[in-house]
Design a protein around this motif. Structure first.
Motif, PDB file in Angstrom:
ATOM      1  N   LEU A  22      -0.512  -5.708  52.890  1.00  0.00           N
ATOM      2  CA  LEU A  22      -0.483  -6.501  54.124  1.00  0.00           C
ATOM      3  C   LEU A  22       0.144  -5.704  55.265  1.00  0.00           C
ATOM      4  CD1 LEU A  22      -0.941  -9.165  55.593  1.00  0.00           C
ATOM      5  CD2 LEU A  22       1.285  -9.933  54.748  1.00  0.00           C
ATOM      6  N   THR A  23       1.243  -5.024  54.985  1.00  0.00           N
ATOM      7  CA  THR A  23       1.889  -4.202  56.006  1.00  0.00           C
ATOM      8  C   THR A  23       0.970  -3.080  56.461  1.00  0.00           C
ATOM      9  OG1 THR A  23       4.025  -4.672  54.960  1.00  0.00           O
ATOM     10  CG2 THR A  23       3.960  -2.879  56.546  1.00  0.00           C
ATOM     11  N   TRP A  24       0.262  -2.479  55.516  1.00  0.00           N
ATOM     12  CA  TRP A  24      -0.682  -1.407  55.855  1.00  0.00           C
ATOM     13  C   TRP A  24      -1.811  -1.919  56.748  1.00  0.00           C
ATOM     14  CZ3 TRP A  24      -5.783  -0.951  53.578  1.00  0.00           C
ATOM     15  CH2 TRP A  24      -6.463   0.189  53.989  1.00  0.00           C
ATOM     16  N   LEU A  25      -2.361  -3.075  56.404  1.00  0.00           N
ATOM     17  CA  LEU A  25      -3.448  -3.629  57.205  1.00  0.00           C
ATOM     18  C   LEU A  25      -2.995  -3.957  58.624  1.00  0.00           C
ATOM     19  CD1 LEU A  25      -5.208  -6.004  54.626  1.00  0.00           C
ATOM     20  CD2 LEU A  25      -6.137  -3.900  55.614  1.00  0.00           C
ATOM     21  N   VAL A  26      -1.823  -4.546  58.753  1.00  0.00           N
ATOM     22  CA  VAL A  26      -1.345  -4.945  60.079  1.00  0.00           C
ATOM     23  C   VAL A  26      -0.934  -3.728  60.906  1.00  0.00           C
ATOM     24  CG1 VAL A  26       0.451  -6.216  61.314  1.00  0.00           C
ATOM     25  CG2 VAL A  26      -0.652  -7.234  59.319  1.00  0.00           C
ATOM     26  N   LEU A  27      -0.155  -2.827  60.303  1.00  0.00           N
ATOM     27  CA  LEU A  27       0.402  -1.709  61.062  1.00  0.00           C
ATOM     28  C   LEU A  27      -0.569  -0.539  61.200  1.00  0.00           C
ATOM     29  CD1 LEU A  27       4.162  -1.291  60.083  1.00  0.00           C
ATOM     30  CD2 LEU A  27       3.199  -1.826  62.313  1.00  0.00           C
ATOM     31  N   ASP A  28      -0.967   0.032  60.051  1.00  0.00           N
ATOM     32  CA  ASP A  28      -1.747   1.268  60.098  1.00  0.00           C
ATOM     33  C   ASP A  28      -3.196   1.028  60.510  1.00  0.00           C
ATOM     34  OD1 ASP A  28       0.584   2.333  59.295  1.00  0.00           O
ATOM     35  OD2 ASP A  28      -0.068   3.003  57.328  1.00  0.00           O
ATOM     36  N   VAL A  29      -3.797  -0.029  59.977  1.00  0.00           N
ATOM     37  CA  VAL A  29      -5.183  -0.321  60.349  1.00  0.00           C
ATOM     38  C   VAL A  29      -5.240  -1.069  61.682  1.00  0.00           C
ATOM     39  CG1 VAL A  29      -7.298  -1.500  59.653  1.00  0.00           C
ATOM     40  CG2 VAL A  29      -5.886  -0.367  57.933  1.00  0.00           C
ATOM     41  N   GLY A  30      -4.376  -2.078  61.837  1.00  0.00           N
ATOM     42  CA  GLY A  30      -4.405  -2.887  63.043  1.00  0.00           C
ATOM     43  C   GLY A  30      -3.815  -2.190  64.249  1.00  0.00           C
ATOM     44  N   VAL A  31      -2.503  -1.957  64.228  1.00  0.00           N
ATOM     45  CA  VAL A  31      -1.805  -1.414  65.396  1.00  0.00           C
ATOM     46  C   VAL A  31      -2.206   0.046  65.654  1.00  0.00           C
ATOM     47  CG1 VAL A  31       0.442  -0.899  66.392  1.00  0.00           C
ATOM     48  CG2 VAL A  31       0.116  -3.003  65.078  1.00  0.00           C
ATOM     49  N   LEU A  32      -1.952   0.922  64.665  1.00  0.00           N
ATOM     50  CA  LEU A  32      -2.246   2.341  64.862  1.00  0.00           C
ATOM     51  C   LEU A  32      -3.740   2.606  64.988  1.00  0.00           C
ATOM     52  CD1 LEU A  32       0.274   4.089  62.438  1.00  0.00           C
ATOM     53  CD2 LEU A  32       0.331   4.057  64.925  1.00  0.00           C
ATOM     54  N   GLY A  33      -4.539   2.004  64.101  1.00  0.00           N
ATOM     55  CA  GLY A  33      -5.983   2.262  64.114  1.00  0.00           C
ATOM     56  C   GLY A  33      -6.647   1.803  65.396  1.00  0.00           C
TER      57      GLY A  33
END
Length: 327
Positions: A227-238
């Motif tokens: 969940l953290t990966w999806l929100v941060l790395d995929v969502g915010v950063l991506g």
């Protein structure tokens, strides 16, 4: 503390300690230049369009390459060395940024000099972690390349039609299978590195112990980790990276059009020196664009590293400073 609280507190810490953005700029250099993708049809017209290449121009380029191939080889090796140094600098900055986020999360004010020295002291651990986690992806990429090259060679060199078709099928299978495995492996190694780097820095573990600690925490917190990966790395950063890449196309095309007008807009024969100056102008413009985009990514990367650090401290049971301690 749940993800929503980490996101909120990470934003507060990122804004409060803007000095950490300096490490964010250096860490952003390791992510590379903006990826310019998509189909863009661009035509630049002038009153006097460039003349076609003279008949002897390709031969002149070939002679120049034959005479100056050591210089070309040295430039390629220098580019590889510069890229490696840039990655090492970005890894050091990421380590200092994680340490700074840990200090801020514990309620202490991060000091840049102290963070830099601490990152240097633990730098070999960071290199060991990234080499181990990067090796499987490198080997898989090598398999992909060998499969493609071998299949294409078999396709072109085989005399029988059946062997040529088999070679082509082999190339396509190697590409799609290796590419799919590479994407999955890259995501797994990325998440593992998120945890292992923090284990080495925040818990002061040797790199092998940090890898083991990161794997244990990841398996134990797999749901929250994804969940953290999806929100941060995929969502915010991506999403931010995609927007910057998309917006970078416009100034790059404008700069290319201006360079075409300056170097080739007057017409006349095209010389090698003019082509080289045109190439240098394009490289200089692209470099300025990359530096600008990396500077814009700095607070976003600082924010992501801070939230990941808050999450790791909670998962590992490390003490987390309260908001009152920061004031």
């Amino acid at each position: 503390m749940e993800l929503g609280e980490w996101l909120s507190r990470g934003l507060s810490l990122t804004w409060r300690y803007k000095s950490l953005w300096l490490f964010g700029v250096l860490a952003a250099l390791g992510t590379g230049a903006p990826r310019l993708s998509g189909n863009f049809n661009f035509s630049f017209r002038t009153s006097t369009p460039p003349q076609p290449l003279p008949p002897g121009f390709p031969e002149a380029v070939r002679r120049w390459l034959e005479q100056n191939w050591p210089l070309v080889l040295l430039a390629i090796l220098g580019l590889i060395a510069f890229s490696l140094l840039l990655q090492l600098l970005a890894l050091w900055a990421q380590g200092a940024l994680i340490l700074g986020a840990g200090e801020a999360a514990a309620g202490r004010s991060p000091q840049l000099g102290f963070l830099g020295r601490q990152a240097v002291a633990r730098f070999l651990r960071l290199i060991g972690i990234m080499v181990v986690l990067g090796a499987p992806g490198f080997l898989l990429t090598l398999v992909l390349i060998l499969g493609l090259v071998g299949g294409m060679l078999l396709f072109f060199l085989a005399r029988q039609e059946g062997a040529r078709i088999a070679g082509l099928v082999l190339a396509f299978l190697a590409f799609f299978l290796a590419l799919g495995c590479l994407l999955i492996l890259t995501a797994v190694m990325h998440l593992w590195s998120r945890l292992a780097l923090r284990a080495a820095l925040l818990e002061d573990l040797p790199w092998i112990a940090a890898l083991r600690r990161g794997l244990q925490l990841g398996l134990r917190r797999i749901g929250a980790l994804l969940l953290t990966w999806l929100v941060l790395d995929v969502g915010v950063l991506g999403v931010t990276e995609f927007l910057l890449s998309f917006l970078s196309v416009i100034p790059l095309l404008l700069w290319t059009g201006a360079a075409l007008a300056v170097f080739f807009g007057r017409g006349g024969p095209v010389e090698i020196s003019t082509v080289f100056r045109f190439g240098i102008a394009l490289i200089a413009g692209a470099l300025c664009l990359v530096l600008l985009s990396r500077a814009l990514m700095a607070p976003i990367i600082t924010y992501a590293e801070t939230v990941w650090t808050l999450a790791y401290r909670a998962w590992a049971g490390l003490p987390v400073g309260s908001a009152g301690e920061e004031d």
